[in-house]
Motif scaffolding. Structure first.
Motif, PDB file in Angstrom:
ATOM      1  N   VAL A 113      48.588  47.700  32.995  1.00  0.00           N
ATOM      2  CA  VAL A 113      50.212  47.837  33.486  1.00  0.00           C
ATOM      3  C   VAL A 113      50.655  46.368  33.466  1.00  0.00           C
ATOM      4  N   ALA A 114      49.730  45.510  33.708  1.00  0.00           N
ATOM      5  CA  ALA A 114      50.116  43.907  33.803  1.00  0.00           C
ATOM      6  C   ALA A 114      50.369  43.502  32.204  1.00  0.00           C
ATOM      7  N   ALA A 147      33.557  45.279  43.159  1.00  0.00           N
ATOM      8  CA  ALA A 147      34.826  46.187  43.254  1.00  0.00           C
ATOM      9  C   ALA A 147      34.974  47.204  42.240  1.00  0.00           C
ATOM     10  N   ASP A 148      36.046  48.008  42.389  1.00  0.00           N
ATOM     11  CA  ASP A 148      36.471  49.292  41.719  1.00  0.00           C
ATOM     12  C   ASP A 148      36.909  48.683  40.152  1.00  0.00           C
ATOM     13  N   GLU A 149      35.933  48.782  39.245  1.00  0.00           N
ATOM     14  CA  GLU A 149      36.204  48.175  37.968  1.00  0.00           C
ATOM     15  C   GLU A 149      37.370  49.111  37.237  1.00  0.00           C
ATOM     16  N   THR A 150      37.436  50.221  37.561  1.00  0.00           N
ATOM     17  CA  THR A 150      38.150  51.325  36.716  1.00  0.00           C
ATOM     18  C   THR A 150      39.689  51.058  37.265  1.00  0.00           C
ATOM     19  N   ARG A 151      39.731  50.764  38.830  1.00  0.00           N
ATOM     20  CA  ARG A 151      40.865  50.470  39.324  1.00  0.00           C
ATOM     21  C   ARG A 151      41.656  49.311  38.736  1.00  0.00           C
ATOM     22  N   LEU A 152      40.776  48.396  38.897  1.00  0.00           N
ATOM     23  CA  LEU A 152      41.378  46.653  38.331  1.00  0.00           C
ATOM     24  C   LEU A 152      41.877  46.850  36.914  1.00  0.00           C
ATOM     25  N   LEU A 153      40.982  47.526  35.924  1.00  0.00           N
ATOM     26  CA  LEU A 153      41.460  47.686  34.644  1.00  0.00           C
ATOM     27  C   LEU A 153      42.617  48.140  34.489  1.00  0.00           C
ATOM     28  N   ALA A 154      42.939  49.491  35.365  1.00  0.00           N
ATOM     29  CA  ALA A 154      44.253  50.144  35.283  1.00  0.00           C
ATOM     30  C   ALA A 154      45.470  49.145  35.572  1.00  0.00           C
ATOM     31  N   LEU A 155      45.191  48.350  36.527  1.00  0.00           N
ATOM     32  CA  LEU A 155      46.207  47.441  36.963  1.00  0.00           C
ATOM     33  C   LEU A 155      46.442  46.355  35.974  1.00  0.00           C
ATOM     34  N   HIS A 156      45.190  45.919  35.225  1.00  0.00           N
ATOM     35  CA  HIS A 156      45.380  45.144  34.134  1.00  0.00           C
ATOM     36  C   HIS A 156      46.217  45.562  32.824  1.00  0.00           C
ATOM     37  N   SER A 188      53.583  41.353  27.963  1.00  0.00           N
ATOM     38  CA  SER A 188      54.034  41.461  26.459  1.00  0.00           C
ATOM     39  C   SER A 188      55.377  41.516  26.248  1.00  0.00           C
ATOM     40  N   ALA A 189      55.959  42.455  27.175  1.00  0.00           N
ATOM     41  CA  ALA A 189      57.493  42.807  27.184  1.00  0.00           C
ATOM     42  C   ALA A 189      58.302  41.616  27.376  1.00  0.00           C
ATOM     43  N   VAL A 229      52.313  41.880  37.019  1.00  0.00           N
ATOM     44  CA  VAL A 229      51.380  41.008  36.710  1.00  0.00           C
ATOM     45  C   VAL A 229      50.989  40.239  38.045  1.00  0.00           C
ATOM     46  N   ARG A 230      51.880  40.069  39.011  1.00  0.00           N
ATOM     47  CA  ARG A 230      51.729  39.475  40.292  1.00  0.00           C
ATOM     48  C   ARG A 230      50.788  40.212  41.067  1.00  0.00           C
TER      49      ARG A 230
END
Length: 292
Positions: free
Chosen positions: A82-83, A71-80, A88-89, A15-16
């Motif tokens: 995972v975060a 910015a690269d929207e696809t890359r940021l959404l991939a990070l999101h 949730s966990a 998340v960080r």
């Protein structure tokens, strides 16, 4: 560039990384929180919570900021993605606690003579013996009494085994703070999955013990080669990067576990000397240059 407050120490590293990237985009855009609220469907207070790690930003906010900043929207959404899993966990799985060890009470059975008087309790003392005239005379201490050793030994062994298992589970000799603030001990803690949270205290610095292992350099604080570290990032990965920057001859300032201006400039100099894009962001390519 604005000075961000430190992220919560309990925030998951995945998340960080997302929050650090969003902060970087916001800083590069030059937009204030009010300007972000005016150009997106999210309020100023919502952006404040997203960018300070108080609340996980929704995917729509991440995509909106990416489009707004080019910015690269696809890359940021991939990070999101995972975060979001980490977020949730962290809220649905309770913290595991070691089971409490129960030590059974050892009992010593007392033999009974069913042909004589009623059995006496162990603590009542020896039974008197009678002489020829029928006068009872106290028996010598322990005379005529035989306690079986088998159950006693078995009970003692049970106590020792249970106590040993409890020590292995609780491991009171392993202090998290002490184990992670020295070079080398941090790697052992991460390998066992018992990594403590990074907590920065004003004026605190960390030692560097850089060694080459398996053809790569390690400073004893993190084994990562994929973590993304930008302005405002903090944690053990940052401590590792600062130590390696020192070792490579690029002064990041004090090794305090926080990416500040001096650390950013050191990263850019390393990137320039390694033929990498000088964006000041420590990513997989920059880690490779740090560890070689």
């Amino acid at each position: 560039m604005s000075r961000w407050r430190g992220l919560p120490a309990s925030l998951d590293q995945r998340v960080r990384q997302l929050v650090v990237q969003l902060r970087r985009l916001k800083d590069h855009s030059g937009l204030s929180l009010a300007a972000l609220a005016a150009r997106t469907s999210y309020s100023k207070s919502s952006w404040e919570r997203y960018l300070n790690g108080k609340k996980l930003p929704p995917a729509g906010a991440v995509a909106a900021l990416a489009r707004l900043c080019g910015a690269d929207e696809t890359r940021l959404l991939a990070l999101h993605e995972v975060a979001a899993q980490a977020w949730s966990a962290g809220r649905t799985v309770p913290e595991a606690r070691p089971p409490e060890a129960r030590i059974p009470e050892a009992r010593i059975p007392v033999p009974q003579d069913r042909s004589g008087p009623a059995p006496r309790a162990v603590g009542d003392g020896p039974a008197p013996r009678a002489v020829g005239d029928g006068t009872p005379v106290p028996a010598a201490s322990g005379a005529g009494r035989q306690v079986p050793l088998g159950p006693l030994v078995l009970g003692a062994l049970t106590v020792l085994v249970v106590a040993g298992v409890a020590l292995l589970l609780l491991r009171p000799w392993q202090g998290h703070t002490g184990a992670w603030r020295g070079a080398g001990a941090a790697l052992a803690g991460r390998a066992s999955g018992a990594a403590p949270e990074f907590t920065h205290r004003p004026g605190e610095t960390f030692g560097c013990g850089v060694q080459r292992r398996g053809g790569a350099l390690y400073a004893g604080h993190s084994r990562t080669d994929t973590a993304v570290l930008g302005s405002g990032a903090e944690g053990w990965d940052v401590v590792e990067a600062q130590c390696l920057l020192h070792h490579q001859g690029y002064d990041p300032g004090v090794v305090d576990g926080i990416v500040g201006g001096r650390t950013l400039r050191a990263v850019k100099r390393l990137q320039a000397g390694s033929g990498l894009p000088t964006d000041g962001i420590v990513g997989p390519a920059t880690w490779k240059a740090l560890r070689r």
